[in-house]
Write a protein that holds these residues in place. Structure first.
Motif, PDB file in Angstrom:
ATOM      1  N   PRO A   1     -18.985   0.784  -1.544  1.00 13.21           N
ATOM      2  CA  PRO A   1     -17.847  -0.724  -1.719  1.00 13.21           C
ATOM      3  C   PRO A   1     -16.333   0.148  -2.331  1.00 13.21           C
ATOM      4  O   PRO A   1     -15.994  -1.540  -2.980  1.00 13.21           O
ATOM      5  N   LYS A   2     -16.484   0.956  -3.332  1.00 18.62           N
ATOM      6  CA  LYS A   2     -15.454   1.184  -3.516  1.00 18.62           C
ATOM      7  C   LYS A   2     -14.597   1.593  -2.896  1.00 18.62           C
ATOM      8  O   LYS A   2     -14.025   1.775  -3.752  1.00 18.62           O
ATOM      9  N   ALA A   3     -14.639   1.909  -1.436  1.00 18.92           N
ATOM     10  CA  ALA A   3     -13.633   2.507  -1.016  1.00 18.92           C
ATOM     11  C   ALA A   3     -12.568   1.422  -0.663  1.00 18.92           C
ATOM     12  O   ALA A   3     -12.880  -0.192  -0.765  1.00 18.92           O
ATOM     13  N   PRO A   4     -11.255   1.223  -0.782  1.00 15.98           N
ATOM     14  CA  PRO A   4     -10.491   0.452  -0.621  1.00 15.98           C
ATOM     15  C   PRO A   4     -10.381  -0.215   0.825  1.00 15.98           C
ATOM     16  O   PRO A   4     -10.945   0.482   2.057  1.00 15.98           O
ATOM     17  N   SER A   5      -9.919  -1.494   0.711  1.00 13.72           N
ATOM     18  CA  SER A   5      -9.972  -2.047   2.352  1.00 13.72           C
ATOM     19  C   SER A   5      -9.634  -1.594   3.329  1.00 13.72           C
ATOM     20  O   SER A   5      -8.042  -0.827   3.240  1.00 13.72           O
ATOM     21  N   PRO A   6      -9.930  -1.329   5.086  1.00  9.08           N
ATOM     22  CA  PRO A   6      -8.859  -1.217   4.897  1.00  9.08           C
ATOM     23  C   PRO A   6      -7.323  -1.391   5.255  1.00  9.08           C
ATOM     24  O   PRO A   6      -6.638  -1.121   5.903  1.00  9.08           O
TER      25      PRO A   6
ATOM     26  N   ARG B   1      -5.499  -2.304   2.541  1.00  8.99           N
ATOM     27  CA  ARG B   1      -4.839  -2.018   1.856  1.00  8.99           C
ATOM     28  C   ARG B   1      -4.563  -1.013   1.701  1.00  8.99           C
ATOM     29  O   ARG B   1      -3.873  -0.151   1.650  1.00  8.99           O
ATOM     30  N   GLU B   2      -5.852   0.138   2.378  1.00  6.18           N
ATOM     31  CA  GLU B   2      -5.264   1.363   2.815  1.00  6.18           C
ATOM     32  C   GLU B   2      -4.249   1.607   3.457  1.00  6.18           C
ATOM     33  O   GLU B   2      -3.518   2.786   3.556  1.00  6.18           O
ATOM     34  N   PHE B   3      -4.149   0.924   4.799  1.00  7.14           N
ATOM     35  CA  PHE B   3      -2.864   1.001   5.866  1.00  7.14           C
ATOM     36  C   PHE B   3      -1.957   0.384   4.828  1.00  7.14           C
ATOM     37  O   PHE B   3      -0.530   0.880   4.903  1.00  7.14           O
TER      38      PHE B   3
ATOM     39  N   LYS C   1      -0.788   3.485   2.915  1.00  6.99           N
ATOM     40  CA  LYS C   1       0.558   4.373   3.928  1.00  6.99           C
ATOM     41  C   LYS C   1       1.316   3.872   4.434  1.00  6.99           C
ATOM     42  O   LYS C   1       2.718   4.860   4.676  1.00  6.99           O
ATOM     43  N   TRP C   2       1.269   2.559   4.811  1.00  7.21           N
ATOM     44  CA  TRP C   2       3.136   2.125   5.130  1.00  7.21           C
ATOM     45  C   TRP C   2       4.050   2.759   3.860  1.00  7.21           C
ATOM     46  O   TRP C   2       4.837   3.346   4.072  1.00  7.21           O
ATOM     47  N   ALA C   3       3.178   2.178   2.509  1.00  6.74           N
ATOM     48  CA  ALA C   3       4.454   1.897   0.949  1.00  6.74           C
ATOM     49  C   ALA C   3       4.856   3.686   1.188  1.00  6.74           C
ATOM     50  O   ALA C   3       5.721   4.515   1.337  1.00  6.74           O
ATOM     51  N   LEU C   4       3.411   4.348   1.260  1.00 11.72           N
ATOM     52  CA  LEU C   4       4.201   5.358   1.275  1.00 11.72           C
ATOM     53  C   LEU C   4       5.096   6.392   2.243  1.00 11.72           C
ATOM     54  O   LEU C   4       6.192   7.500   1.927  1.00 11.72           O
TER      55      LEU C   4
ATOM     56  N   ALA D   1       1.200  -2.439  -3.163  1.00 14.28           N
ATOM     57  CA  ALA D   1       0.595  -1.374  -1.609  1.00 14.28           C
ATOM     58  C   ALA D   1       0.814  -0.005  -2.792  1.00 14.28           C
ATOM     59  O   ALA D   1      -0.112   0.701  -2.391  1.00 14.28           O
ATOM     60  N   LEU D   2       1.775   0.862  -3.759  1.00 20.56           N
ATOM     61  CA  LEU D   2       1.351   2.333  -3.868  1.00 20.56           C
ATOM     62  C   LEU D   2       0.514   2.157  -5.523  1.00 20.56           C
ATOM     63  O   LEU D   2       0.785   2.860  -5.730  1.00 20.56           O
ATOM     64  N   LEU D   3       0.478   0.889  -6.135  1.00 18.54           N
ATOM     65  CA  LEU D   3      -0.782   1.132  -6.959  1.00 18.54           C
ATOM     66  C   LEU D   3      -1.838   1.244  -7.094  1.00 18.54           C
ATOM     67  O   LEU D   3      -2.451   0.807  -6.207  1.00 18.54           O
TER      68      LEU D   3
END
Length: 130
Positions: free
Chosen positions: A21-26, A28-30, A33-36, A128-130
């Motif tokens: 439950p503490k992991a970011p949603s898929p 949000r994670e996508f 990674k897109w932002a990076l 997304a970077l925050l």
């Protein structure tokens, strides 16, 4: 319905996998990674521009002010490394940051159908970077 154990089984089955439950949603994670990836592409484009202009040393010295890694170097140290005044470094950093924004906006522009969406996407990129 048959009962399923939430413990890993002794057979070859891994058991029921529960998401953290503490992991970011898929999504949000996508987006993160897109932002990076977008920032990496912009940095690579700037590095190529500076290389083509014969200013790779300047780019490498000033790059920390784009990536936020300025704890290990001051503007005075960068100026000494480049053999210019501290004022010249400040101006060069300002220009590099402005060009970085332009390159990022250009990269974003390639992902949207309407150029008017670029500023909205830029705002979302920062979130997304925050």
């Amino acid at each position: 319905q048959p009962m399923e154990s939430i413990e890993p089984g002794t057979d070859t089955s891994p058991g029921l996998q529960l998401p953290d439950p503490k992991a970011p949603s898929p999504d949000r994670e996508f987006d993160h990674k897109w932002a990076l990836t977008l920032l990496d592409r912009a940095l690579a484009a700037l590095a190529e521009e500076h290389k083509a202009a014969g200013k790779s040393d300047q780019f490498e010295a000033l790059k920390p002010w784009l990536s936020g890694d300025t704890e290990c170097i001051s503007q005075a140290e960068a100026a000494a490394r480049l053999g210019v005044s501290e004022g010249a470094v400040k101006v060069a950093i300002h220009r590099l940051r402005r060009r970085f924004r332009e390159v990022i906006k250009c990269e974003i522009g390639q992902t949207v159908s309407d150029r008017a969406q670029v500023d909205l996407e830029l705002h979302y990129l920062l979130e997304a970077l925050l």
